[in-house]
Write a protein that holds these residues in place. Structure first.
Motif, PDB file in Angstrom:
ATOM      1  N   SER A 265       1.140  -0.956   0.048  1.00 26.51           N
ATOM      2  CA  SER A 265       0.313   0.386  -0.039  1.00 26.51           C
ATOM      3  C   SER A 265       0.962   0.757   0.068  1.00 26.51           C
ATOM      4  N   ARG A 267       1.185   5.291   0.088  1.00 23.19           N
ATOM      5  CA  ARG A 267       0.256   6.654   0.650  1.00 23.19           C
ATOM      6  C   ARG A 267       0.994   7.884   1.286  1.00 23.19           C
ATOM      7  N   SER A 277      -4.272   7.462  -0.771  1.00 24.67           N
ATOM      8  CA  SER A 277      -3.849   5.816  -0.308  1.00 24.67           C
ATOM      9  C   SER A 277      -4.564   4.636  -1.531  1.00 24.67           C
ATOM     10  N   TYR A 278      -3.318   4.296  -1.773  1.00 21.39           N
ATOM     11  CA  TYR A 278      -3.744   3.338  -2.954  1.00 21.39           C
ATOM     12  C   TYR A 278      -3.540   1.668  -2.823  1.00 21.39           C
ATOM     13  N   ARG A 279      -3.737   0.873  -2.636  1.00 19.96           N
ATOM     14  CA  ARG A 279      -3.546  -0.986  -2.125  1.00 19.96           C
ATOM     15  C   ARG A 279      -3.495  -1.432  -3.295  1.00 19.96           C
TER      16      ARG A 279
END
Length: 419
Positions: A265, A267, A277-279
Protein backbone atom coordinates in the motif's frame (compact mmCIF):
# COMPACT_ATOMS: atom_id res chain seq x y z
CA UNK A 1 9.32 -18.06 -2.67
CA UNK A 2 7.30 -19.98 -0.09
CA UNK A 3 4.34 -21.59 -1.84
CA UNK A 4 2.33 -21.75 1.41
CA UNK A 5 2.06 -17.95 1.75
CA UNK A 6 -1.59 -16.96 1.83
CA UNK A 7 -2.06 -14.05 -0.54
CA UNK A 8 -5.73 -13.49 0.21
CA UNK A 9 -8.78 -15.26 1.66
CA UNK A 10 -12.52 -14.64 1.48
CA UNK A 11 -15.49 -16.04 3.40
CA UNK A 12 -17.85 -17.84 1.03
CA UNK A 13 -19.87 -21.00 0.42
CA UNK A 14 -18.80 -24.02 -1.63
CA UNK A 15 -21.16 -26.48 -3.32
CA UNK A 16 -20.17 -29.98 -2.22
CA UNK A 17 -21.32 -32.25 -5.00
CA UNK A 18 -21.05 -35.47 -2.99
CA UNK A 19 -23.58 -34.38 -0.37
CA UNK A 20 -25.48 -31.98 -2.66
CA UNK A 21 -25.27 -29.08 -0.21
CA UNK A 22 -23.55 -25.74 0.35
CA UNK A 23 -20.73 -25.64 2.90
CA UNK A 24 -19.59 -22.36 4.47
CA UNK A 25 -15.87 -21.74 4.78
CA UNK A 26 -12.97 -19.69 3.45
CA UNK A 27 -11.56 -19.57 -0.06
CA UNK A 28 -7.78 -19.02 0.07
CA UNK A 29 -5.30 -18.05 -2.64
CA UNK A 30 -1.60 -18.97 -2.47
CA UNK A 31 1.07 -18.18 -5.09
CA UNK A 32 0.44 -21.50 -6.86
CA UNK A 33 -2.87 -22.93 -5.63
CA UNK A 34 -6.50 -22.32 -4.62
CA UNK A 35 -7.86 -23.88 -1.42
CA UNK A 36 -11.18 -24.05 0.39
CA UNK A 37 -11.46 -24.95 4.07
CA UNK A 38 -14.77 -25.71 5.79
CA UNK A 39 -15.56 -23.64 8.88
CA UNK A 40 -17.22 -26.33 11.01
CA UNK A 41 -14.90 -29.29 10.42
CA UNK A 42 -11.73 -27.44 9.32
CA UNK A 43 -11.43 -29.97 6.49
CA UNK A 44 -9.62 -28.97 3.30
CA UNK A 45 -12.27 -29.63 0.65
CA UNK A 46 -10.58 -27.99 -2.35
CA UNK A 47 -6.88 -27.84 -3.20
CA UNK A 48 -5.69 -27.56 -6.80
CA UNK A 49 -2.87 -25.86 -8.70
CA UNK A 50 -3.49 -22.63 -10.62
CA UNK A 51 -1.95 -24.15 -13.75
CA UNK A 52 -4.65 -26.86 -13.77
CA UNK A 53 -7.45 -24.27 -14.12
CA UNK A 54 -9.10 -24.11 -17.53
CA UNK A 55 -11.61 -21.32 -16.92
CA UNK A 56 -12.83 -18.85 -14.29
CA UNK A 57 -16.32 -17.43 -14.86
CA UNK A 58 -19.04 -15.41 -13.16
CA UNK A 59 -22.26 -17.39 -13.47
CA UNK A 60 -25.78 -17.57 -12.09
CA UNK A 61 -28.82 -19.78 -12.48
CA UNK A 62 -32.35 -20.15 -11.14
CA UNK A 63 -31.03 -21.57 -7.90
CA UNK A 64 -27.56 -19.98 -7.69
CA UNK A 65 -27.11 -16.23 -7.86
CA UNK A 66 -23.90 -14.23 -7.95
CA UNK A 67 -21.68 -17.29 -8.12
CA UNK A 68 -18.13 -17.90 -9.27
CA UNK A 69 -17.19 -21.08 -11.11
CA UNK A 70 -13.70 -22.50 -11.59
CA UNK A 71 -13.21 -25.25 -14.16
CA UNK A 72 -10.33 -27.42 -12.99
CA UNK A 73 -9.55 -30.14 -15.50
CA UNK A 74 -12.98 -31.81 -15.86
CA UNK A 75 -14.37 -30.68 -12.50
CA UNK A 76 -16.44 -27.53 -12.08
CA UNK A 77 -16.26 -25.89 -8.64
CA UNK A 78 -19.03 -23.52 -7.51
CA UNK A 79 -18.47 -20.70 -5.00
CA UNK A 80 -21.17 -18.31 -3.79
CA UNK A 81 -21.85 -15.71 -1.05
CA UNK A 82 -18.43 -14.22 -1.74
CA UNK A 83 -17.40 -11.27 0.43
CA UNK A 84 -16.90 -8.36 -0.05
CA UNK A 85 -18.38 -9.19 -3.49
CA UNK A 86 -17.98 -11.52 -6.44
CA UNK A 87 -16.18 -9.01 -8.70
CA UNK A 88 -13.34 -8.47 -6.21
CA UNK A 89 -12.65 -12.19 -5.88
CA UNK A 90 -12.94 -12.73 -9.63
CA UNK A 91 -10.46 -9.96 -10.50
CA UNK A 92 -7.84 -11.20 -8.05
CA UNK A 93 -8.17 -14.89 -8.97
CA UNK A 94 -8.11 -14.15 -12.69
CA UNK A 95 -5.04 -11.94 -12.30
CA UNK A 96 -2.96 -14.60 -10.52
CA UNK A 97 -4.23 -17.35 -12.82
CA UNK A 98 -3.21 -15.45 -15.95
CA UNK A 99 0.17 -14.49 -14.51
CA UNK A 100 0.75 -18.11 -13.55
CA UNK A 101 0.05 -19.20 -17.11
CA UNK A 102 2.29 -16.50 -18.58
CA UNK A 103 5.15 -17.01 -16.16
CA UNK A 104 7.74 -19.74 -16.22
CA UNK A 105 6.53 -21.12 -12.90
CA UNK A 106 3.97 -23.51 -14.37
CA UNK A 107 4.02 -27.27 -14.24
CA UNK A 108 6.10 -27.67 -17.37
CA UNK A 109 8.61 -25.09 -16.23
CA UNK A 110 8.89 -26.74 -12.83
CA UNK A 111 9.62 -30.09 -14.45
CA UNK A 112 12.22 -28.49 -16.67
CA UNK A 113 13.76 -26.71 -13.72
CA UNK A 114 14.39 -30.03 -12.02
CA UNK A 115 16.51 -31.06 -14.97
CA UNK A 116 18.35 -27.75 -15.29
CA UNK A 117 22.11 -27.81 -14.99
CA UNK A 118 24.31 -25.83 -12.65
CA UNK A 119 25.25 -23.67 -15.61
CA UNK A 120 21.64 -22.63 -16.20
CA UNK A 121 21.14 -21.91 -12.51
CA UNK A 122 24.25 -19.75 -12.39
CA UNK A 123 23.25 -18.03 -15.64
CA UNK A 124 19.86 -17.16 -14.14
CA UNK A 125 21.57 -15.88 -10.99
CA UNK A 126 23.95 -13.66 -12.94
CA UNK A 127 21.14 -12.43 -15.20
CA UNK A 128 19.18 -11.34 -12.13
CA UNK A 129 22.26 -9.55 -10.79
CA UNK A 130 22.71 -7.84 -14.15
CA UNK A 131 19.09 -6.64 -14.17
CA UNK A 132 19.42 -5.32 -10.61
CA UNK A 133 22.63 -3.48 -11.54
CA UNK A 134 20.95 -2.00 -14.63
CA UNK A 135 18.08 -0.74 -12.46
CA UNK A 136 20.62 0.81 -10.07
CA UNK A 137 22.38 2.46 -13.00
CA UNK A 138 19.08 4.02 -14.14
CA UNK A 139 18.50 5.45 -10.68
CA UNK A 140 22.07 6.78 -10.57
CA UNK A 141 21.63 8.36 -13.99
CA UNK A 142 18.47 10.14 -12.88
CA UNK A 143 20.23 11.27 -9.70
CA UNK A 144 23.05 12.70 -11.81
CA UNK A 145 20.49 14.60 -13.91
CA UNK A 146 19.05 16.05 -10.71
CA UNK A 147 22.50 17.25 -9.68
CA UNK A 148 22.94 18.85 -13.11
CA UNK A 149 19.60 20.63 -12.69
CA UNK A 150 20.70 21.88 -9.26
CA UNK A 151 23.92 23.25 -10.75
CA UNK A 152 21.98 25.05 -13.48
CA UNK A 153 19.67 26.52 -10.84
CA UNK A 154 22.65 27.73 -8.78
CA UNK A 155 24.20 29.28 -11.89
CA UNK A 156 20.92 31.11 -12.53
CA UNK A 157 20.93 32.35 -8.92
CA UNK A 158 24.43 33.72 -9.39
CA UNK A 159 23.34 35.50 -12.56
CA UNK A 160 20.34 37.00 -10.74
CA UNK A 161 22.63 38.14 -7.94
CA UNK A 162 24.84 39.96 -10.49
CA UNK A 163 21.72 41.79 -11.74
CA UNK A 164 20.73 42.63 -8.17
CA UNK A 165 24.24 43.97 -7.50
CA UNK A 166 24.05 46.33 -10.48
CA UNK A 167 20.57 47.55 -9.50
CA UNK A 168 21.62 48.17 -5.91
CA UNK A 169 24.67 50.06 -7.12
CA UNK A 170 22.33 52.25 -9.18
CA UNK A 171 20.17 52.95 -6.13
CA UNK A 172 23.14 53.65 -3.89
CA UNK A 173 24.62 56.16 -6.34
CA UNK A 174 21.95 57.35 -8.84
CA UNK A 175 23.01 59.13 -12.04
CA UNK A 176 21.19 62.38 -11.12
CA UNK A 177 23.20 62.73 -7.88
CA UNK A 178 25.64 65.67 -8.34
CA UNK A 179 28.56 63.77 -6.84
CA UNK A 180 27.93 60.72 -8.92
CA UNK A 181 30.54 59.50 -11.37
CA UNK A 182 27.83 58.11 -13.67
CA UNK A 183 26.51 61.35 -15.19
CA UNK A 184 27.02 59.97 -18.64
CA UNK A 185 26.21 56.38 -18.25
CA UNK A 186 26.34 54.12 -21.21
CA UNK A 187 23.67 51.47 -21.52
CA UNK A 188 24.58 48.16 -20.01
CA UNK A 189 25.71 45.52 -22.41
CA UNK A 190 23.77 42.36 -21.89
CA UNK A 191 25.81 39.24 -22.17
CA UNK A 192 24.20 36.46 -24.10
CA UNK A 193 23.21 33.66 -21.82
CA UNK A 194 24.35 30.21 -22.58
CA UNK A 195 21.44 28.09 -23.62
CA UNK A 196 21.07 24.77 -21.97
CA UNK A 197 21.65 21.89 -24.31
CA UNK A 198 20.17 19.33 -22.03
CA UNK A 199 16.58 18.46 -22.80
CA UNK A 200 13.91 18.06 -20.20
CA UNK A 201 14.74 15.21 -17.86
CA UNK A 202 11.15 14.00 -17.81
CA UNK A 203 11.28 13.33 -21.52
CA UNK A 204 14.45 11.28 -21.00
CA UNK A 205 13.12 9.50 -17.93
CA UNK A 206 12.96 5.78 -18.51
CA UNK A 207 10.70 3.12 -17.09
CA UNK A 208 12.43 0.86 -14.58
CA UNK A 209 9.67 -1.74 -14.37
CA UNK A 210 5.97 -2.05 -15.20
CA UNK A 211 3.76 -4.79 -13.75
CA UNK A 212 0.02 -5.61 -13.88
CA UNK A 213 -1.73 -5.01 -10.54
CA UNK A 214 -5.11 -5.18 -8.86
CA UNK A 215 -5.87 -1.68 -7.50
CA UNK A 216 -7.87 -1.08 -4.32
CA UNK A 217 -8.75 2.51 -3.45
CA UNK A 218 -10.36 3.41 -0.09
CA UNK A 219 -12.84 0.51 0.19
CA UNK A 220 -12.24 -3.21 -0.38
CA UNK A 221 -15.16 -3.34 -2.79
CA UNK A 222 -13.59 -0.73 -5.10
CA UNK A 223 -11.20 -3.09 -6.92
CA UNK A 224 -10.10 -2.93 -10.54
CA UNK A 225 -7.18 -4.19 -12.64
CA UNK A 226 -4.47 -1.79 -13.77
CA UNK A 227 -0.72 -1.25 -14.00
CA UNK A 228 2.07 -0.06 -11.69
CA UNK A 229 4.98 1.74 -13.35
CA UNK A 230 8.18 2.57 -11.47
CA UNK A 231 10.29 5.51 -12.60
CA UNK A 232 13.49 6.83 -11.09
CA UNK A 233 11.52 9.89 -9.93
CA UNK A 234 8.52 8.07 -8.44
CA UNK A 235 5.72 5.67 -9.32
CA UNK A 236 2.56 5.80 -11.41
CA UNK A 237 -0.72 3.91 -11.12
CA UNK A 238 -2.81 3.56 -14.28
CA UNK A 239 -5.84 1.57 -15.40
CA UNK A 240 -6.01 -1.13 -18.09
CA UNK A 241 -6.34 1.55 -20.80
CA UNK A 242 -3.08 3.22 -19.65
CA UNK A 243 -5.02 6.21 -18.29
CA UNK A 244 -3.14 7.60 -15.29
CA UNK A 245 -5.10 7.21 -12.05
CA UNK A 246 -2.46 8.78 -9.80
CA UNK A 247 1.23 9.62 -9.93
CA UNK A 248 3.37 9.73 -6.81
CA UNK A 249 6.61 11.69 -7.00
CA UNK A 250 9.35 10.42 -4.69
CA UNK A 251 8.90 13.37 -2.33
CA UNK A 252 5.11 12.82 -2.18
CA UNK A 253 5.32 9.25 -0.86
CA UNK A 254 5.10 9.20 2.95
CA UNK A 255 5.15 5.45 3.50
CA UNK A 256 4.95 2.16 1.61
CA UNK A 257 3.68 -0.81 3.59
CA UNK A 258 4.49 -4.33 2.41
CA UNK A 259 1.61 -6.49 3.67
CA UNK A 260 2.72 -9.66 1.89
CA UNK A 261 5.29 -10.38 -0.85
CA UNK A 262 2.42 -9.79 -3.29
CA UNK A 263 0.61 -6.81 -1.75
CA UNK A 264 1.71 -3.28 -0.86
CA UNK A 265 0.00 0.00 0.00
CA UNK A 266 1.27 3.47 -0.96
CA UNK A 267 0.16 6.51 1.04
CA UNK A 268 0.53 10.29 0.91
CA UNK A 269 -0.54 12.14 4.05
CA UNK A 270 -2.42 15.45 4.12
CA UNK A 271 -3.48 17.85 6.85
CA UNK A 272 -7.15 18.79 6.86
CA UNK A 273 -8.21 16.32 4.18
CA UNK A 274 -8.17 12.53 3.64
CA UNK A 275 -4.90 10.81 2.81
CA UNK A 276 -4.29 9.48 -0.68
CA UNK A 277 -3.77 5.75 -0.38
CA UNK A 278 -3.75 2.87 -2.87
CA UNK A 279 -3.44 -0.84 -2.16
CA UNK A 280 -1.78 -2.84 -4.93
CA UNK A 281 -1.84 -6.62 -5.36
CA UNK A 282 0.17 -8.40 -8.05
CA UNK A 283 1.76 -11.75 -8.83
CA UNK A 284 4.78 -9.77 -10.10
CA UNK A 285 5.12 -7.70 -6.93
CA UNK A 286 8.19 -9.66 -5.65
CA UNK A 287 10.07 -8.24 -8.65
CA UNK A 288 9.08 -4.65 -7.84
CA UNK A 289 9.60 -4.69 -4.05
CA UNK A 290 13.46 -4.71 -4.23
CA UNK A 291 13.37 -1.67 -6.54
CA UNK A 292 10.92 0.12 -4.24
CA UNK A 293 13.15 -0.73 -1.28
CA UNK A 294 16.11 0.78 -3.10
CA UNK A 295 14.23 3.99 -3.93
CA UNK A 296 12.22 4.39 -0.71
CA UNK A 297 14.41 2.61 1.84
CA UNK A 298 13.51 4.98 4.69
CA UNK A 299 9.79 4.89 3.89
CA UNK A 300 9.33 1.11 3.57
CA UNK A 301 7.48 -0.81 6.28
CA UNK A 302 7.46 -4.61 6.18
CA UNK A 303 4.54 -6.05 8.13
CA UNK A 304 4.58 -9.41 9.88
CA UNK A 305 3.49 -11.50 6.90
CA UNK A 306 6.23 -9.96 4.73
CA UNK A 307 9.15 -10.34 7.15
CA UNK A 308 9.77 -13.92 6.05
CA UNK A 309 10.01 -12.76 2.44
CA UNK A 310 12.62 -10.13 3.40
CA UNK A 311 14.74 -12.61 5.33
CA UNK A 312 14.59 -15.22 2.58
CA UNK A 313 15.52 -12.62 -0.02
CA UNK A 314 18.31 -10.89 1.87
CA UNK A 315 20.12 -13.86 3.37
CA UNK A 316 21.33 -15.28 0.03
CA UNK A 317 22.30 -11.80 -1.13
CA UNK A 318 24.94 -11.54 1.59
CA UNK A 319 26.62 -14.67 0.33
CA UNK A 320 26.00 -13.56 -3.25
CA UNK A 321 28.09 -10.42 -2.97
CA UNK A 322 31.10 -12.28 -1.59
CA UNK A 323 30.97 -15.58 -3.40
CA UNK A 324 29.31 -15.07 -6.77
CA UNK A 325 32.54 -14.11 -8.52
CA UNK A 326 34.47 -16.94 -6.83
CA UNK A 327 31.78 -19.45 -7.72
CA UNK A 328 31.59 -18.26 -11.32
CA UNK A 329 35.37 -18.26 -11.67
CA UNK A 330 35.64 -21.72 -10.18
CA UNK A 331 32.92 -23.18 -12.38
CA UNK A 332 34.33 -21.57 -15.49
CA UNK A 333 37.77 -22.85 -14.58
CA UNK A 334 36.37 -26.35 -14.28
CA UNK A 335 34.95 -26.08 -17.80
CA UNK A 336 38.11 -24.67 -19.34
CA UNK A 337 40.27 -27.39 -17.76
CA UNK A 338 37.96 -30.37 -17.34
CA UNK A 339 40.78 -32.90 -17.54
CA UNK A 340 43.17 -31.23 -15.08
CA UNK A 341 43.93 -33.40 -12.02
CA UNK A 342 42.40 -32.22 -8.76
CA UNK A 343 44.33 -34.54 -6.46
CA UNK A 344 46.66 -37.50 -6.27
CA UNK A 345 46.13 -40.97 -7.61
CA UNK A 346 44.57 -42.12 -4.36
CA UNK A 347 41.83 -39.48 -4.56
CA UNK A 348 40.89 -40.07 -8.19
CA UNK A 349 38.10 -42.54 -7.41
CA UNK A 350 36.43 -40.18 -4.94
CA UNK A 351 36.75 -37.27 -7.36
CA UNK A 352 35.19 -39.31 -10.16
CA UNK A 353 32.25 -40.21 -7.92
CA UNK A 354 31.76 -36.55 -6.99
CA UNK A 355 31.96 -35.48 -10.63
CA UNK A 356 29.28 -37.99 -11.54
CA UNK A 357 27.01 -36.61 -8.84
CA UNK A 358 27.60 -32.99 -9.82
CA UNK A 359 25.99 -31.42 -12.87
CA UNK A 360 28.42 -30.26 -15.52
CA UNK A 361 28.52 -26.96 -17.43
CA UNK A 362 28.57 -27.01 -21.22
CA UNK A 363 30.81 -24.86 -23.35
CA UNK A 364 27.82 -22.79 -24.55
CA UNK A 365 26.84 -22.04 -20.95
CA UNK A 366 30.42 -21.11 -20.13
CA UNK A 367 30.51 -18.64 -23.02
CA UNK A 368 27.19 -17.14 -21.92
CA UNK A 369 28.49 -16.81 -18.37
CA UNK A 370 31.61 -15.05 -19.60
CA UNK A 371 29.53 -12.58 -21.62
CA UNK A 372 27.30 -11.82 -18.62
CA UNK A 373 30.35 -11.35 -16.39
CA UNK A 374 31.81 -8.90 -18.91
CA UNK A 375 28.55 -6.95 -18.94
CA UNK A 376 28.48 -6.90 -15.15
CA UNK A 377 32.03 -5.63 -15.06
CA UNK A 378 31.20 -2.88 -17.57
CA UNK A 379 28.10 -1.84 -15.64
CA UNK A 380 30.05 -1.78 -12.38
CA UNK A 381 32.78 0.42 -13.91
CA UNK A 382 30.18 2.80 -15.37
CA UNK A 383 28.42 3.02 -12.01
CA UNK A 384 31.74 3.74 -10.31
CA UNK A 385 32.56 6.50 -12.82
CA UNK A 386 29.09 8.02 -12.38
CA UNK A 387 29.47 7.99 -8.58
CA UNK A 388 32.84 9.75 -8.85
CA UNK A 389 31.30 12.38 -11.14
CA UNK A 390 28.44 12.90 -8.70
CA UNK A 391 30.89 13.28 -5.81
CA UNK A 392 32.60 16.09 -7.74
CA UNK A 393 29.21 17.60 -8.54
CA UNK A 394 28.29 17.54 -4.84
CA UNK A 395 31.52 19.38 -3.98
CA UNK A 396 30.73 22.01 -6.63
CA UNK A 397 27.15 22.32 -5.36
CA UNK A 398 28.37 22.83 -1.79
CA UNK A 399 30.80 25.56 -2.89
CA UNK A 400 28.16 27.29 -5.03
CA UNK A 401 25.59 27.20 -2.22
CA UNK A 402 28.05 28.76 0.23
CA UNK A 403 28.94 31.48 -2.28
CA UNK A 404 25.27 32.17 -3.05
CA UNK A 405 24.47 32.39 0.68
CA UNK A 406 27.21 34.97 1.23
CA UNK A 407 26.04 37.03 -1.76
CA UNK A 408 22.42 36.97 -0.58
CA UNK A 409 23.41 38.09 2.91
CA UNK A 410 25.53 40.89 1.45
CA UNK A 411 22.71 42.13 -0.79
CA UNK A 412 20.21 41.97 2.09
CA UNK A 413 22.46 44.23 4.18
CA UNK A 414 22.71 46.72 1.31
CA UNK A 415 18.91 46.70 0.88
CA UNK A 416 18.41 47.40 4.59
CA UNK A 417 20.71 50.45 4.36
CA UNK A 418 18.61 51.86 1.52
CA UNK A 419 15.28 51.42 3.36
Amino acid sequence: MNEDIRIHSWPCSYYLDTSKQWVSGRLSLTPVAIKFTADKTGELLVNFHLSSISEIKKESSNLIFSSLTILEKNTKHWFSSLQPNRNVVFNILEHFWREQLLSSQGTGAEAAALQSTKGKELTGLLTGSQKRLEDTAKVLHYQGEQFDNIMRGLNKIEGDMDVADRLLTELESPSWWPFSSKLWKAPLETKPKETATVSDSKNQEGIIIRIPVIITHRTDSNVKPGKLTLFASGLEISDCNSQVIHRFESKDVDDIRVHTPYEISVRQRFIGKPDTSYRLLSAKMPEAIPILEMQFSKKMQFLEDALGFVGARKSPQVDLGTSIWQAATGLLGGVVQPSSPVGGREGMDNDEVQLQKQEKISQEEAKELKQILKKLKGLALEAEAELERQDEALDSITTSVDRATLNIDKQNRRIKKLT
